[in-house]
Design a protein around this motif. Structure first.
Motif: not given
Length: 236
Positions: A160, A163-165, A195-197, A199-200
């Motif tokens: 989660n 997934c947060q930018s 997962t973070s691509e 995004k974060a």
């Protein structure tokens, strides 16, 4: 560096033993870091030498530094949980309490070492202030044992975050870790990057000479340099 120790009551009903380092007022401090120690059931506490080295580093960079004993440790009241859920609630309450007291804060960093890195991921990325995370020696293999097999909570929480930018995450692990193999860490790191691509903001650093406890001087030097470099990019 002088830390002010006090027993701090929280809205969760416990009082946590805290050690707070205040930056010099002339630095116009706007940054705060919370440091989370290893598993209390194996003696983890805020006086852990790895945690204290991190406290000193952030203090030199003009942060408010909040180091604390989790519930049931030292003079902190309450009882440690086996799942970590209550510790996560305590962390959120502690962060909110400081943000209300120090209205000039614009950046929050949560540093978790070993078991503390699990609890760190339970704190959501804030939209009101820049939120960053340092996950040091994340206990990947023993995660189930440390959380009474409620381990699914933690990868979900980390996913989660990734997934947060507006989240910024630094993961550091030793290739000689005593509990998790380098191969398993490397596979995990690839999944985190996927997962973070887009995004974060995620950075993963493996340290060849480091074990779980960061005992060698070369490992501690590399850890310091990694954190120093990361701080330069976070606040660039």
């Amino acid at each position: 560096m002088t830390a002010k120790r006090e027993l701090l009551p929280l809205s969760t009903g416990v009082s946590l033993e805290t050690a707070i380092v205040y930056p010099p007022p002339r630095s116009h401090p706007t940054k705060i870091v919370f440091c989370l120690h290893p598993w209390s059931w194996l003696g983890g506490c805020m006086d852990d030498p790895v945690i204290q080295s991190i406290v000193k580093l952030f203090a030199r960079h003009d942060h408010y530094v909040v180091c604390y004993n989790s519930r049931g440790v030292g003079k902190s009241t309450g009882y440690p949980s086996f799942t970590g859920r209550q510790e996560g609630e305590d962390l959120q309450a502690l962060v909110q309490q400081f943000l209300q007291q120090e209205s000039d804060i614009t950046a929050v960093t949560i540093v978790g070492y070993s078991y503390g890195s699990l609890i760190a991921t339970l704190h959501p990325a804030l939209t009101s202030v820049k939120t960053s995370y340092v996950l040091l020696s994340y206990p990947l293999s023993p995660r189930g044992l440390l959380t009474l097999f409620h381990s699914r909570i933690y990868p979900t929480a980390l996913d989660n975050l990734l997934c947060q930018s507006h989240a910024n995450v630094l993961v550091i692990y030793g290739e000689q870790d005593n509990f998790t193999s380098r191969a398993k860490y490397d596979v995990w790191a690839r999944s985190l990057r996927k997962t973070s691509e887009g995004k974060a903001k995620l950075e993963v650093v493996s340290v060849a000479e480091a074990d779980h406890f960061w005992r060698s001087s070369s490992a501690r030097t590399t850890l310091k340099q990694t954190l120093e470099n990361w701080l330069c990019t976070v606040y660039a």
